[in-house]
Write a protein that holds these residues in place. Structure first.
Motif, mmCIF file in Angstrom:
data_model
loop_
_atom_site.group_PDB
_atom_site.id
_atom_site.type_symbol
_atom_site.label_atom_id
_atom_site.label_comp_id
_atom_site.label_asym_id
_atom_site.label_seq_id
_atom_site.Cartn_x
_atom_site.Cartn_y
_atom_site.Cartn_z
ATOM 1 N N LEU A 1 -6.446 -13.375 -18.469
ATOM 2 C CA LEU A 1 -5.336 -14.298 -18.244
ATOM 3 C C LEU A 1 -5.243 -14.588 -16.754
ATOM 4 N N SER A 2 -4.783 -15.789 -16.414
ATOM 5 C CA SER A 2 -4.626 -16.124 -15.004
ATOM 6 C C SER A 2 -3.446 -17.064 -14.824
ATOM 7 N N ILE A 3 -2.858 -17.011 -13.635
ATOM 8 C CA ILE A 3 -1.791 -17.931 -13.248
ATOM 9 C C ILE A 3 -2.113 -18.459 -11.859
ATOM 10 N N HIS A 4 -1.509 -19.592 -11.521
ATOM 11 C CA HIS A 4 -1.715 -20.167 -10.201
ATOM 12 C C HIS A 4 -0.937 -19.342 -9.173
ATOM 13 N N ALA A 5 -1.311 -19.489 -7.929
ATOM 14 C CA ALA A 5 -0.645 -18.755 -6.853
ATOM 15 C C ALA A 5 0.756 -19.311 -6.626
ATOM 16 N N LEU A 6 1.716 -18.420 -6.503
ATOM 17 C CA LEU A 6 3.083 -18.835 -6.194
ATOM 18 C C LEU A 6 3.269 -18.816 -4.679
ATOM 19 N N PRO A 7 3.989 -19.777 -4.110
ATOM 20 C CA PRO A 7 4.104 -19.864 -2.653
ATOM 21 C C PRO A 7 4.801 -18.643 -2.039
ATOM 22 N N GLY A 8 4.150 -18.073 -1.032
ATOM 23 C CA GLY A 8 4.733 -16.958 -0.295
ATOM 24 C C GLY A 8 4.623 -15.619 -0.982
ATOM 25 N N VAL A 9 3.916 -15.525 -2.117
ATOM 26 C CA VAL A 9 3.799 -14.269 -2.863
ATOM 27 C C VAL A 9 2.365 -13.775 -2.799
ATOM 28 N N SER A 10 2.206 -12.495 -2.461
ATOM 29 C CA SER A 10 0.872 -11.892 -2.481
ATOM 30 C C SER A 10 0.926 -10.610 -3.296
ATOM 31 N N VAL A 11 -0.197 -10.262 -3.889
ATOM 32 C CA VAL A 11 -0.288 -9.081 -4.743
ATOM 33 C C VAL A 11 -1.284 -8.121 -4.114
ATOM 34 N N ALA A 12 -0.889 -6.848 -4.008
ATOM 35 C CA ALA A 12 -1.767 -5.815 -3.468
ATOM 36 C C ALA A 12 -1.958 -4.729 -4.519
ATOM 37 N N VAL A 13 -3.192 -4.227 -4.642
ATOM 38 C CA VAL A 13 -3.504 -3.169 -5.599
ATOM 39 C C VAL A 13 -3.964 -1.948 -4.825
ATOM 40 N N ASN A 14 -3.249 -0.821 -5.012
ATOM 41 C CA ASN A 14 -3.603 0.445 -4.377
ATOM 42 C C ASN A 14 -3.544 1.561 -5.408
ATOM 43 N N ASP A 15 -4.668 2.248 -5.638
ATOM 44 C CA ASP A 15 -4.745 3.403 -6.542
ATOM 45 C C ASP A 15 -4.212 3.080 -7.944
ATOM 46 N N GLY A 16 -4.580 1.943 -8.488
ATOM 47 C CA GLY A 16 -4.175 1.588 -9.850
ATOM 48 C C GLY A 16 -2.735 1.140 -9.982
ATOM 49 N N VAL A 17 -2.088 0.790 -8.869
ATOM 50 C CA VAL A 17 -0.708 0.308 -8.898
ATOM 51 C C VAL A 17 -0.647 -1.029 -8.164
ATOM 52 N N ALA A 18 -0.129 -2.042 -8.836
ATOM 53 C CA ALA A 18 0.012 -3.363 -8.231
ATOM 54 C C ALA A 18 1.428 -3.523 -7.699
#
Length: 175
Positions: free
Chosen positions: A33-50
């Motif tokens: 599944l995918s969604i478009h990027a929302l303005p000003g929002v970033s996602v970080a993944v560290n050790d299996g936690v988003a």
């Protein structure tokens, strides 16, 4: 940032999350599944936690929405979603013919509904329909389309209803 956006999301085993400038995609055992990027929002993944992070000075209205959409996508590709419909009424039946759902809903003709891509339909009994898929929005949309063929009427309660839906019945006309 909202309280919803601050909650981290744990990634189950077998689920991969990729984030770039064009959008966010989640891949798991039940699909992608995918969604478009929302303005000003970033996602970080560290050790299996988003976790969701907002850009400096960005409007925080997208933070909670992005987190909720991401959590729904992760649950969808790992577990999937299911919606159950019930047929109530004399002669109301459902059966599968390949990928098509055949409904007898008291009309002069049978209603044929073709399942869209990514959605599976099952009929465990003649009066039950299971709508399954990885995208929560599509599952709900397909269930609503099937229900719209014959929504429950308020006098006898006959029609297609969601499992557990309570129909308030009206009193009949008094002579």
């Amino acid at each position: 940032m909202s309280r919803v956006a601050k909650k981290p999301i744990s990634l189950p085993k077998g689920v991969e999350l990729k984030s770039d400038a064009s959008g966010i995609s989640v891949k798991g055992p039940k699909g992608t599944l995918s969604i478009h990027a929302l303005p000003g929002v970033s996602v970080a993944v560290n050790d299996g936690v988003a976790s969701i992070a907002l850009a400096e000075g960005a409007d925080d209205k997208f933070g909670g929405t992005a987190r909720a959409l991401l959590a729904n996508m992760i649950k969808g590709v790992s577990e999937g979603y299911e919606r159950k419909l019930e047929l109530v009424g004399v002669g109301y039946r459902a059966s599968m013919a390949g990928k098509a759902l055949n409904l007898s809903l008291g009309f002069s003709h049978p209603v044929v509904f073709n399942a869209p891509e990514g959605i599976t339909l099952e009929t465990p009994s003649q009066t039950e329909i299971l709508v399954k898929g990885s995208d929560k929005q599509r599952v709900g949309e397909v269930a609503a389309k099937i229900r719209a063929f014959r929504p429950p009427e308020p006098y006898k309660g006959k029609g297609v209803r969601y499992s557990g839906e309570k129909i308030t019945l009206k009193e009949a006309k008094k002579a």
